[in-house]
Design an enzyme around this catalytic site. Structure first.
Site, mmCIF file in Angstrom:
data_model
loop_
_atom_site.group_PDB
_atom_site.id
_atom_site.type_symbol
_atom_site.label_atom_id
_atom_site.label_comp_id
_atom_site.label_asym_id
_atom_site.label_seq_id
_atom_site.Cartn_x
_atom_site.Cartn_y
_atom_site.Cartn_z
ATOM 1 N N ASP A 34 0.837 -1.204 0.000
ATOM 2 C CA ASP A 34 0.000 0.000 0.000
ATOM 3 C C ASP A 34 0.870 1.250 0.000
ATOM 4 O OD1 ASP A 34 -2.812 -1.043 2.066
ATOM 5 O OD2 ASP A 34 -2.037 -1.696 0.132
ATOM 6 N N TYR A 37 2.163 1.963 -3.396
ATOM 7 C CA TYR A 37 1.058 2.450 -4.210
ATOM 8 C C TYR A 37 0.808 3.933 -3.907
ATOM 9 C CZ TYR A 37 -3.594 2.890 -6.219
ATOM 10 O OH TYR A 37 -4.664 3.311 -6.955
ATOM 11 N N LEU A 84 -9.642 6.873 2.107
ATOM 12 C CA LEU A 84 -9.151 7.795 3.133
ATOM 13 C C LEU A 84 -7.843 8.421 2.684
ATOM 14 C CD1 LEU A 84 -9.634 5.550 6.290
ATOM 15 C CD2 LEU A 84 -10.832 7.691 5.830
ATOM 16 N N GLU A 114 -9.757 4.618 15.575
ATOM 17 C CA GLU A 114 -10.069 3.199 15.349
ATOM 18 C C GLU A 114 -8.862 2.546 14.700
ATOM 19 O OE1 GLU A 114 -13.494 3.130 12.800
ATOM 20 O OE2 GLU A 114 -14.560 4.550 14.087
ATOM 21 N N LYS A 116 -7.081 0.625 11.901
ATOM 22 C CA LYS A 116 -7.394 0.466 10.481
ATOM 23 C C LYS A 116 -7.121 -0.992 10.131
ATOM 24 C CE LYS A 116 -6.753 2.533 5.968
ATOM 25 N NZ LYS A 116 -6.380 1.359 5.188
ATOM 26 N N ASP A 118 -6.758 -4.299 8.063
ATOM 27 C CA ASP A 118 -6.334 -4.572 6.695
ATOM 28 C C ASP A 118 -7.134 -5.760 6.162
ATOM 29 O OD1 ASP A 118 -4.943 -4.102 4.447
ATOM 30 O OD2 ASP A 118 -3.048 -4.955 5.133
ATOM 31 N N TYR A 224 -17.535 -0.533 11.295
ATOM 32 C CA TYR A 224 -16.958 0.750 11.671
ATOM 33 C C TYR A 224 -17.802 1.965 11.304
ATOM 34 C CZ TYR A 224 -14.960 0.442 6.930
ATOM 35 O OH TYR A 224 -14.781 0.288 5.593
ATOM 36 N N LYS A 289 -11.286 9.916 13.062
ATOM 37 C CA LYS A 289 -12.513 10.477 12.483
ATOM 38 C C LYS A 289 -13.054 11.589 13.378
ATOM 39 C CE LYS A 289 -13.719 5.915 10.690
ATOM 40 N NZ LYS A 289 -14.588 4.735 10.772
ATOM 41 N N LYS A 313 -1.029 6.076 9.040
ATOM 42 C CA LYS A 313 -0.516 4.737 8.721
ATOM 43 C C LYS A 313 0.679 4.329 9.587
ATOM 44 C CE LYS A 313 -1.751 2.675 5.321
ATOM 45 N NZ LYS A 313 -1.938 2.836 3.898
ATOM 46 N N CYS A 407 20.023 -35.078 -1.470
ATOM 47 C CA CYS A 407 19.424 -34.590 -0.221
ATOM 48 C C CYS A 407 20.553 -34.176 0.727
ATOM 49 C CB CYS A 407 18.572 -35.691 0.406
ATOM 50 S SG CYS A 407 18.042 -35.285 2.076
ATOM 51 N N CYS A 410 20.604 -36.867 3.790
ATOM 52 C CA CYS A 410 20.924 -38.295 3.691
ATOM 53 C C CYS A 410 21.615 -38.659 2.380
ATOM 54 C CB CYS A 410 19.674 -39.148 3.881
ATOM 55 S SG CYS A 410 18.550 -39.045 2.478
ATOM 56 N N CYS A 425 13.167 -35.397 -1.369
ATOM 57 C CA CYS A 425 14.045 -36.515 -1.024
ATOM 58 C C CYS A 425 13.143 -37.746 -0.935
ATOM 59 C CB CYS A 425 14.708 -36.254 0.327
ATOM 60 S SG CYS A 425 15.434 -37.736 1.029
ATOM 61 N N CYS A 430 15.094 -40.982 5.749
ATOM 62 C CA CYS A 430 15.954 -39.796 5.871
ATOM 63 C C CYS A 430 15.781 -39.203 7.281
ATOM 64 C CB CYS A 430 15.541 -38.785 4.801
ATOM 65 S SG CYS A 430 16.350 -37.192 4.963
HETATM 66 S S1 IVH Z 1 -13.688 4.409 7.494
HETATM 67 C C1 IVH Z 1 -14.938 7.496 4.924
HETATM 68 N N1 IVH Z 1 -12.707 2.888 9.390
HETATM 69 O O1 IVH Z 1 -9.741 1.549 4.968
HETATM 70 C C2 IVH Z 1 -14.437 6.453 5.712
HETATM 71 N N2 IVH Z 1 -12.121 2.428 7.132
HETATM 72 O O2 IVH Z 1 -8.656 3.562 3.010
HETATM 73 C C3 IVH Z 1 -13.941 5.296 4.971
HETATM 74 N N3 IVH Z 1 -10.676 0.496 6.874
HETATM 75 O O3 IVH Z 1 -12.051 1.187 2.390
HETATM 76 C C4 IVH Z 1 -13.794 4.122 5.764
HETATM 77 N N4 IVH Z 1 -10.533 -0.033 8.989
HETATM 78 O O4 IVH Z 1 -11.660 -0.758 3.884
HETATM 79 C C5 IVH Z 1 -12.764 3.137 8.065
HETATM 80 N N5 IVH Z 1 -11.922 1.610 11.147
HETATM 81 C C6 IVH Z 1 -11.988 1.850 9.836
HETATM 82 C C7 IVH Z 1 -11.307 1.052 8.896
HETATM 83 C C8 IVH Z 1 -11.400 1.394 7.551
HETATM 84 C C9 IVH Z 1 -10.181 -0.372 7.759
HETATM 85 C C10 IVH Z 1 -10.453 0.438 5.422
HETATM 86 C C11 IVH Z 1 -11.715 0.427 4.617
HETATM 87 C C12 IVH Z 1 -11.615 1.547 3.648
HETATM 88 C C13 IVH Z 1 -10.150 1.859 3.666
HETATM 89 C C14 IVH Z 1 -9.950 3.313 3.392
#
Ligand code: IVH
Length: 685
Positions: A34, A37, A84, A114, A116, A118, A224, A289, A313, A407, A410, A425, A430
């Protein structure tokens, strides 16, 4: 290389990002992290910001994700599923906070922190309290209808009481790390390539066409957010919404925190940065948030990202180091497993010196050479992986790796076939194979000889106390006590556990034998069809492949194992030692959708029922994992018939579909397993 113009670079970045988007969202097979990216996306955004004329409508900066897979029905989201913005360090987080404060005219605001997760984002819709649809995010506007798969997840309520007539929630579905490891162990057992990480495996599990596969993977959800407005006018903040959803029965992460200052947010982040690996799931950051909903509205959304939230992150868990050497480990089934010996490097708090390298083909495909500087990654799996070489850092002294012809343990000639990715092997005697087999035999889930850990297995072999697993049953406490550092307490425990292992259920014993491709699941399946080891030994390929779930590869391996005179002698020795090799009766087959009593069954409800409304009846069926459709077809398993039913009964009779009156239906709801065993007997009416 000549400098690219901004226009050329933007086009190149778009091509690259589209490629990675497709791999990530459509193929569930991302080739970059990620973080990598994000670097590309940021560069493209910067170019577009500086040269607005270069911005195109189809730029990856303008959309939310990948295209939905054609295998599932499309679902138009009632509101886009957003992404996000990221903050990669405290300065970026503070900048986000300043921007928000400014837009709110300096007003104070609370924030919800919260983890995040994966995993895979989903939207769940409840109509009149019943889960009517579950969808993936897809490209953010249109997702995929994966209702059948999501219904197999136990922590997703199929019905909620006291809900508004239309309710939508969003959350992250994930594969727990322990489940990921279990799946990978089973795959390794069957000689299949290991999955790369829990996220991709989890996403793949949800996008399976067969819900039974999803069901077998024990997935989970953290909800969430609340995504509908009807009947929730009294909710004023995101925090209140989470509390309300908890009361309704949704799985809300108890680790969420309400914070009043940026300092508290930073404390939360640092706390979890340290402990993220103790969590039973993967988290790649903290989502912050703004809590008051009215402020969220005021802040709004720019492009694909809300201004009121940010993903702070965790640093990417990759590092580069030198690949000093490639070692070989001989596995229980004789596979020669290459692994990287690395110059020690710290990745997310742990010093890494070894990393797995799957097989020779994989090493060559990734062009990894001995002496290379390599990128390593710690995914959810404890074993770090070598991602690939940093070719720019080559000096010309690197060497291409070849599997040894013999191997390393042995000296037997190594075998390699086209069908098998692994070199093996072929020598069952063995010592390395036997050590692995002994460790497997005594492990939990197999013979479960607690106290006899890896170290003691090695010591027993070195002292010539065991030459095959049956020798365990000849061990005497006195002999154990002669071993260095063996105490009376441990020796007593080991002997007692060896004794107890004689009467373990047959599937465990069969699994313990370590037959290639016979993992715990296959062993269960076999024991549902054969009363004992002797019956299994006599089975032909046809008998075996007639079992749903056993293919020719597994069958060949079983027949090959029983065909070895050494193995026949081993079984005789186990029998003489008093190890139970039979079971008293065939176990009743558990339904394939593991504890989802109605999993895979389709119902039609017709006419008026006295005890409940049609919706309630349908909710009950769905609660138990069944599917409800409106018309009777060959695929319908049961038709529930109330008063004044109409033409569906005639169709069912013509097709021979079992009919259930209300009483029979109630009986089925109350004791599904017994009732389903009657399935073959036709109509219950
Ligand atoms: S809120 C507008 N809360 O993160 C809010 N997303 O990059 C959008 N994700 O597609 C989502 N944990 O798949 C929110 N506690 C959390 C999350 C969460 C994982 C993922 C979710 C979203 C991606 C956004």
């Amino acid at each position: 290389m000549a400098q690219l113009s901004p226009e050329q670079r933007a086009a190149e970045l778009r091509r690259e990002l589209n490629f990675h988007n497709h791999r990530y969202y459509t193929l569930d097979d991302s080739v970059i992290s990620d973080a990598e990216y994000d670097v590309l996306l940021r560069e493209l955004r910067a170019i577009e910001a500086e040269h607005p004329g270069l911005l195109t409508a189809d730029s990856p900066t303008q959309r939310v994700g990948g295209d939905p897979s054609p295998a599932f029905d499309e679902v138009e989201h009632s509101r886009p599923m957003l992404s996000l913005g990221n903050a990669f360090d405290f300065d970026e987080l503070a900048a986000w906070h300043r921007r928000v404060s400014g837009l709110l005219d300096g007003a104070d605001f609370q924030m919800v922190c919260e983890l995040k997760i994966d995993g895979l984002a989903v939207n769940l819709t409840y109509e009149n309290g019943v889960l009517s649809q579950g969808a993936t995010r897809g490209n953010g506007i249109t997702g995929e209808d994966v209702s059948r798969n999501l219904r197999t997840i136990r922590s997703i309520p199929l019905a909620v009481e006291n809900a508004p007539s239309h309710l939508e929630v969003r959350g992250e579905v994930y594969l727990p790390v322990a489940e990921f490891r279990r799946l990978n162990e089973e795959r390794a057992e069957r000689g299949e390539q290991r999955y790369a990480n829990p996220r991709n495996t989890g996403a793949g599990s949800i996008r399976q066409l067969d819900p039974k596969i999803t069901a077998s993977r024990n997935m989970q959800i953290w909800v969430y957010s609340l995504n509908s407005t009807e009947g929730v006018e009294f909710i004023e903040s995101h925090w209140e919404a989470l509390e309300w959803l908890t009361d309704l029965g949704f799985r809300i992460n108890p680790k969420n925190r309400l914070c009043s200052s940026l300092g508290e947010v930073e404390d939360y982040y640092r706390y979890w940065l340290e402990r993220r690996h103790d969590l039973p799931y993967e988290a790649d950051g903290v989502v912050v948030k703004v809590s008051p909903l009215q402020m969220q509205d005021q802040l709004g959304v720019v492009g694909r990202e809300p201004r009121w939230a940010v993903a702070y992150k965790f640093p990417a868990e990759r590092a580069t180091t030198r690949l000093l050497e490639i070692g070989i480990n001989v596995g229980r089934t004789g596979s020669l497993n290459p692994y990287a010996i690395l110059a020690p490097v710290v990745v997310s708090g742990a010093t890494v010196q070894h990393a797995s390298l799957h097989n020779e083909e994989d090493i060559h495909r990734k062009d990894i050479r001995v002496g290379d500087t390599v990128v390593i990654e710690r995914a959810g799996d404890v074993i770090p992986q070598v991602v690939g070489p940093v070719t720019d850092m080559r000096t010309g002294t690197e060497s291409v790796f070849r599997m040894p012809p013999n191997c390393p343990e042995c000296g037997s000639d190594v075998l390699k076939t086209d069908e098998d990715a692994m070199h093996r092997c072929p020598n069952p005697a063995c010592p390395a194979q036997f050590y692995e087999l002994l460790k497997h035999f005594v492990s939990k889930g197999a013979a479960d000889i607690d106290g006899l850990g890896e170290r003691w297995c090695g010591i027993l072999i070195k002292n010539n106390m065991v030459a095959d697993v049956a020798d365990l049953y000849r061990l005497k406490k006195e002999r154990l006590l002669e071993l260095d550092r063996m105490g009376d307490k441990l020796a007593t425990r080991i002997i007692a556990n060896i004794e107890a292992s004689k009467t373990k259920p047959l599937p465990r014993l069969l699994f313990a034998l370590g037959i290639t491709h016979v993992g715990a699941e296959v062993a269960d399946l076999l024991c549902q069809n054969f009363l004992g080891i002797a019956e299994l030994a006599a089975a032909t390929e046809e008998d075996l492949t007639a079992i749903d779930g056993i293919g020719p590869k597994i069958a060949d391996s079983i027949i090959g194992w029983f065909g070895e005179p050494d193995n026949t002698a081993l079984l005789e020795k186990l029998h003489v030692a008093g190890v139970k090799l039979t079971q008293d009766a065939l176990p009743v087959a558990t339904h394939s959708s593991t504890d989802i009593p109605f999993g895979g069954l389709t119902f039609v409800v017709t006419g008026t029922l006295a005890g409940f409304s049609r919706t309630e009846a349908e909710a009950q069926i769905k609660r138990l994992g069944g599917k409800v459709t409106s018309s009777v077809t060959k695929k319908t398993n049961y038709v529930v018939v109330g008063a004044s039913p109409g033409s569906k009964v005639a169709t069912a009779e013509k097709l021979g579909t079992p009919l259930l009156d209300e009483e029979a239906f109630l009986q089925l709801l109350e004791s599904p397993p017994e009732a389903l065993a009657d399935e073959q007997q036709g109509s219950l009416v």
